[in-house]
Each structure stands twice: as C-alpha cells, then as structure tokens.
Design an enzyme around this catalytic site. Sequence first.
Site, PDB file in Angstrom:
ATOM      1  N   LYS A 125      48.620 -25.737  65.392  1.00 42.99           N
ATOM      2  CA  LYS A 125      48.632 -24.323  66.040  1.00 42.99           C
ATOM      3  C   LYS A 125      48.313 -23.347  64.742  1.00 42.99           C
ATOM      4  O   LYS A 125      49.757 -23.377  64.094  1.00 42.99           O
ATOM      5  CB  LYS A 125      49.518 -24.116  67.032  1.00 42.99           C
ATOM      6  CG  LYS A 125      48.962 -23.421  68.277  1.00 42.99           C
ATOM      7  CD  LYS A 125      47.901 -24.463  69.145  1.00 42.99           C
ATOM      8  CE  LYS A 125      47.552 -23.586  70.772  1.00 42.99           C
ATOM      9  NZ  LYS A 125      46.752 -24.731  70.971  1.00 42.99           N
ATOM     10  N   ASP A 165      41.210 -21.521  71.515  1.00 48.24           N
ATOM     11  CA  ASP A 165      42.653 -22.081  72.402  1.00 48.24           C
ATOM     12  C   ASP A 165      42.396 -20.569  72.935  1.00 48.24           C
ATOM     13  O   ASP A 165      41.016 -19.642  73.281  1.00 48.24           O
ATOM     14  CB  ASP A 165      43.841 -21.547  71.565  1.00 48.24           C
ATOM     15  CG  ASP A 165      44.544 -21.950  72.779  1.00 48.24           C
ATOM     16  OD1 ASP A 165      45.088 -23.095  73.609  1.00 48.24           O
ATOM     17  OD2 ASP A 165      46.058 -21.475  73.151  1.00 48.24           O
TER      18      ASP A 165
END
Length: 443
Positions: A125, A165
């Site tokens: 991430k 995201d």
Amino acid sequence: MSYTMEVLETALAKNQNEPEFQQAVTEILTTLQSYVDSRPEYQKEGVLERLIEPERTIIFRVPWVDDAGKVQVNKGYRVQFNSAIGPYKGGIRFHPSVSISIIKFLGFEQIFKNSLTGQPIGGGKGGSDFDPKGKSDREVMAFCQSFITELYRHISADNDVPAGDIGVGGREIGYMFGQYKRIKNSSEGVFTGKGLSYGGSLARTEATGFGLVYLMDELLKQHGNTIEGKTIVVSGAGNVAIYATQKAQQLGAKVVAMSDSNGYIYDPEGIDLAAVKEIKEVKRGRIKEYLEYRPNAQYTEGKGIWNIKCDIALPCATQNELNKEDAEVLVKNGCFAVGEGANMPSTLEATEVFLENKIFFAPGKAANAGGVATSALEMSQNSMRTSWSFDEVDRRLKEIMINIYNNISSAAKEVGAEDNFVVGANIAGFKRVADAMMLQGIV
Ligand code: NDP
C-alpha cells in the site's frame, strides 16, 4: 502465553505510535489465535513474526510547486508488505490523514485480501498526505509527477503494481503512469485502474462496488434471502459507494442514503444515482448539492448516517467511520446485514456488536476484494496484450466474489464458527500466504 498472543504483544510494543496498524494486527491475530496455536509448524518457521513486519518500507520527500509559485513538500510512502504469493499489489491514497500507521494497516489487510481473491498477488500500500481537494489539474499533475520521480525506482510490473484508493482515481493514475513511462521508457502495466485507451480494464471502475454487492447477495442467497426489495444505507459517495449503489439498485434494492465527509443525504424515494455521479464524478462537488436535483430529499451536516433505518448497511467511505453506538442503533433499527466496502470502516467494538447480535457481517478484506481482484485481471490482460469485454470481466468478478464467499464461509465452519466471516476471512486469507511463506524458507 500462547505463541500468537506473544507475537501480538511484541507487535503492539514495537509499533506504539501506530494506532490503526495496532488495531488491524489485533483484529487479525486475535481471530487467528486458536487456528495458529494448534499448528506448531507456524511457530517453528516464525511465520507470524515475519508476517507482521513489512518486507520493505519506503518513505520519501515529494516537493512540488503550487499555482502561486510556492514550493510545497509532502510525505510519500510505499509499504511493500508481503510478496509470498505474488508481486506487491495495493492502492495509493492521497488524503491529509495519511500516515505510516494508516499505510501499514492498509498494507497488512491487503495481504489477506489479495490472498482471498485466489489471484497471484502479494500485499502492499502507498500514499501521501497530499490533499487533491481544491487543487487545480496542473497542481495535481505536478504532485503526481514528483511522487513518481522517486517511487519509479521501487515499482515495476513484476514486483510492485500500485492502483487507486481514496483521492486517487483515473486522473491521478494517468499522471503517474505517464511519468513512470517517461522515466523508465517502458509501457509495462505498472499501474492498474488505467484509462481504457492505454491498457485499463473494462469494469475496473465498477469492480469494488459491484463485487461488494455480489458477495452480499450470495451471502443472503445461501441463507434463503436476497438483496432484492431491501432498504440499504451506503456511506461515502466515491468510487466504491457509487458502484455499490448502482449494482444494489440493479438487483432491485432501494438505496436511501449516501454521504461525504461533510454530511449525508436521505432520500426515502431512493437515491438518484445519475445526480450523485454528476456531482461527484463530473463537478467534483459536495453531496449537499444533491438537493438541487431532488429538493424533497434531506441533507444533514456532520455524522449520523447510521441512524437511518435500513435492512442492510454498506459502509463505503473510510476507516473507523462506524463505531459501537452506530452499530447498536443499526441493530436496534432492524439492520440484519453489514458489508464493508471501505477498509476497516467498523471499529473493533462495532464489529463485536454485529457478531454478538448475529448480524451477517462481511469484513472489508473479503467484501471489497473485487477491486483488487479485477486489478489482477487487468494485469493478466496487460501481460497477454489483450482486452476482455465488460461482460467477460464482470463474469469473472462475480465468480471470484462467490468463491470468496464460499471460502470464508467454509473456513469459518471448519473451526466451529459458522457464519463468523471475520474468522473465516482471516483464516482463509492467512492459510494461503503462510503456506507459501513456509515453502520459500526463512526470507
Ligand atoms: P474515494 O476517494 O472515491 O471516495 C471516498 C469517499 O469517502 C468520499 O465520498 C469521501 O468524502 C468519503 N470520505 C473519505 N474520508 C472520509 C472521512 N474521514 N469521513 C467521512 N467521509 C470520508 O475513495 P474510494 O471510494 O476509492 O474508497 C473508499 C474506501 O474503500 C476506502 O476505505 C478504500 O480504501 C476502500 N477501497 C477502495 C477500493 C477501490 O477500488 N477504489 C478497493 C478496496 C477498498 P469526501 O469527498 O468529502 O472526502
């Protein structure tokens, strides 16, 4: 003290200023405890100790110049958490709240989620505390180019493939991909969520929201019910929320509320999704503008969306947006199913309320895995230099979500925790990664 609890205690002590990461590790290790402790091979190979420590953490400076000619500096992050089953895969988040704790919690969850998809993708991430809200296109481009000017050396199609995201959609992916290509002189599929004209996959935009509803529908069908005719509250009005609403409406449900970080709208007649799309996807406006399209709807400033009566709640905004009190109100109002479109939207205490009250609760790592699963399909299409039709990708997505439901359901049953999908998702996700780690030696 058991092996798992010892590792948890050490993790909490070693990562003291990282509350979101501590929360995610606590949730996962607590539910894995009896499964892991009854299998001594995991302790022998130090699987948990290795699993909770990222393989690599990159933190860097992102300097850029704003429209007023002023130099701005943000922090950039990429946590390459675990590559046991494939290249690191996970989104990039641009939001002022981004910190190492948030990126590590998301990266840790991503390992299990990616494993559940059955696709060959590891967990990672990234992100920045940059806020794209209110910035011009040129400022966003300048920021994205600077971000990639450092990150490019750490990513590639075979080792780390980021995606979008919160705060990172098609525009940002385009700018980052463009800069990567320019520096590396390579058109490889290093990002997913790309535009359709340069290697993107049909149905990737819709995938997380659609996948969430496919999984909830399957869960309900296996319990003699369906989505059709249900009243649903969806929080958020971003990518996940919009396409969850679209699929729920297509399947005959009535979505009565949506929100953004300023407040929420309630439209008892059912949300006019075309209006929400225009506000959010075209104008990049605020949810309260919905009243200009539907004057009879209500807008409330601030929190409170979970006070609205519903059969099914789909939290699709952000972490910890649904707390214990919210969960209690939902249960009191007759809500019987909750599907997490966002990552960790329910606090640990809220999750406990749902489980104690036998609410069907699908945790984010299973329920929102459709996005990353379709990203893996985008990677496959890029490698094969082909592109599948919308229906083909959508069919595969649906199949993957049904498989995920079956896997988490049977993993829960195996350990005597029928319908506890938190336990089921954690065990099913863990098993595949842990087995791969053991086969690859101590690395
Ligand atoms: P978007 O940026 O498209 O939308 C986020 C939405 O949530 C916006 O409506 C935003 O409102 C709202 N929001 C964000 N922060 C807060 C906050 N602190 N309080 C209240 N509302 C907030 O993001 P996505 O839809 O892509 O992501 C939503 C969630 O889903 C995240 O948790 C993400 O990690 C998760 N997810 C996303 C996937 C994807 O494919 N996109 C895949 C899997 C999970 P505002 O505009 O006012 O900030």
